[in-house]
Design an enzyme around this catalytic site. Structure first.
Site, short mmCIF file in Angstrom:
data_model
loop_
_atom_site.label_atom_id
_atom_site.label_comp_id
_atom_site.label_asym_id
_atom_site.label_seq_id
_atom_site.Cartn_x
_atom_site.Cartn_y
_atom_site.Cartn_z
CG ASP A 43 -31.79 -36.46 -27.52
OD1 ASP A 43 -32.00 -36.37 -26.09
OD2 ASP A 43 -30.95 -37.31 -27.82
CG ASP A 253 -32.30 -36.49 -22.19
OD1 ASP A 253 -32.42 -36.25 -23.31
OD2 ASP A 253 -31.87 -38.04 -22.23
#
Length: 373
Positions: A43, A253
């Site tokens: 992440d 992201d």
């Protein structure tokens, strides 16, 4: 035998496996002594690395046993108060032991709670034996909830905050940079790619384009870049109807599948796709209001081009802009948000070698077949 490394050690290529997993990607992170493999969501949109630990008060099920800190000779609880405890923004002291308790929440309502601790992290090297980095702060999580599945044991934060794995590694491998290559969906978990760290992870060569990272006031740890617009075929649609684009209006992201853009921009993208795609949309009540087509869209859909500051044009083929929602049905892999900014999600990153250089403050994209290491 694992070789400990001093902070200034220069290594050509340090790598970890990254695997596709139902819209997410999991990174193999090896911690503890003896080493134990953790498979955690990769992440770039958050900072903390955490893993489910025994004892589990409330844990989501996964096919690997949770990490047992009692079996590791290098596990240490982080004291509270301490400088290490302050690396994460949401911590509290828990007397009488004064452990550093943490809480980590996410936009999809997932939640992790536990204690901060330090551990040795082991990395594979393409040039020699594995190397270890001691005293990495991570979250030993005992109470978790959310949308995790059986292949995921936690989450590894790869953003720029002080508690992130990237920040803690720092220049241990020669430079503050890393790169990843995300394989297409659907790919079996046996089709892995790699995340590279340090001096061997730079992205360069033919086809590489580079854009600048933009430091934003809140949250400042994310990889913000400036997106001027997206072309559908030869038609350029600006991010804002006015044609102006705010600096740092999207962030990259790897933990969010869909690319999120403001509603006005999304509506204009969908309208243009409906105009140029010479196929009949699939009208499925379960998939509304998404724009969906049959499998032919992968061959007949237009190429989208994301125009980043640089200039840096990143071409998005139909295989990364239309994702299978059900058997034989492929839906547009972008969604609308009421926020003025957006998110460049992991579907849009498929089959690009993407390099994050924290020293040069840049992100680079290179078209790559990520299924070939």
């Amino acid at each position: 035998m694992n070789v400990p490394i001093p902070p200034s050690f220069h290594l050509d290529t340090v790598v970890s496996d990254i695997l596709p997993d139902s819209g997410e990607y999991v990174l193999k992170v090896t911690i503890g002594t003896p080493p134990y493999d953790i498979y955690a969501i990769a992440d770039t949109g958050s900072d903390l690395f955490w893993a489910q630990c025994l004892p589990c008060d409330q844990c989501f099920p996964h096919k690997y046993p949770p990490y047992n800190p009692k079996l590791s000779s290098t596990y240490r609880d982080v004291a509270c108060p301490s400088q290490q405890c302050q690396l994460h923004g949401s911590t509290s002291c828990a007397p009488p032991t004064n452990t550093c308790n943490f809480t980590q929440g996410y936009s999809d309502s997932s939640l992790a709670k536990g204690v901060l601790a330090t551990e040795t992290v082991t990395f594979a090297s393409t040039t020699g034996p594995p190397v270890t980095v001691p005293n990495i702060v991570f979250g030993c999580s005992h109470n978790n909830s959310g949308v995790f599945n059986e292949n995921e044991m936690g989450l590894v934060g790869l953003a720029k905050g002080s508690v992130s794995l990237i920040s803690q590694i720092g220049t241990s491998f020669g430079a503050r940079r890393f790169s990843h290559c995300l394989v297409p969906f659907p790919s079996p978990p046996t089709v892995t790619s790699i995340m590279s760290f340090g001096s061997g992870s730079e992205v360069s060569g033919p086809g590489t384009v580079t854009t600048s990272l933009v430091t934003m006031p809140n949250p400042s740890s994310l990889y913000h870049v400036t997106l001027y617009g997206i072309s559908v075929g030869s038609t350029n649609l600006p991010f804002h109807s006015s044609g102006a684009s705010a600096k740092g209006n999207v962030f990259i992201d790897s933990g969010t599948p869909l690319t999120m853009v403001p509603r006005d921009f999304y509506d204009r993208l969908v309208a243009e796709l409906r105009r140029v795609v010479e196929l009949t949309p699939v009208d499925d009540p379960q998939l509304r209001p998404q724009l969906c087509y049959g499998r032919d869209v992968l061959a007949k859909g237009p190429v989208l081009t994301a125009h980043f500051d640089g200039p840096a044009d990143v071409e998005l083929k139909p295989t990364s802009t239309f994702i299978q929602a059900k058997d034989g049905v492929f839906c547009f892999a972008m969604a609308a948000t009421d926020s003025p900014g957006g998110i460049f999600g992991n579907y849009a990153q498929i089959n690009y070698l993407i390099g994050f250089d924290l020293d040069a403050n840049t992100v680079s994209f290179k078209p790559t077949d990520c299924t070939k290491k």
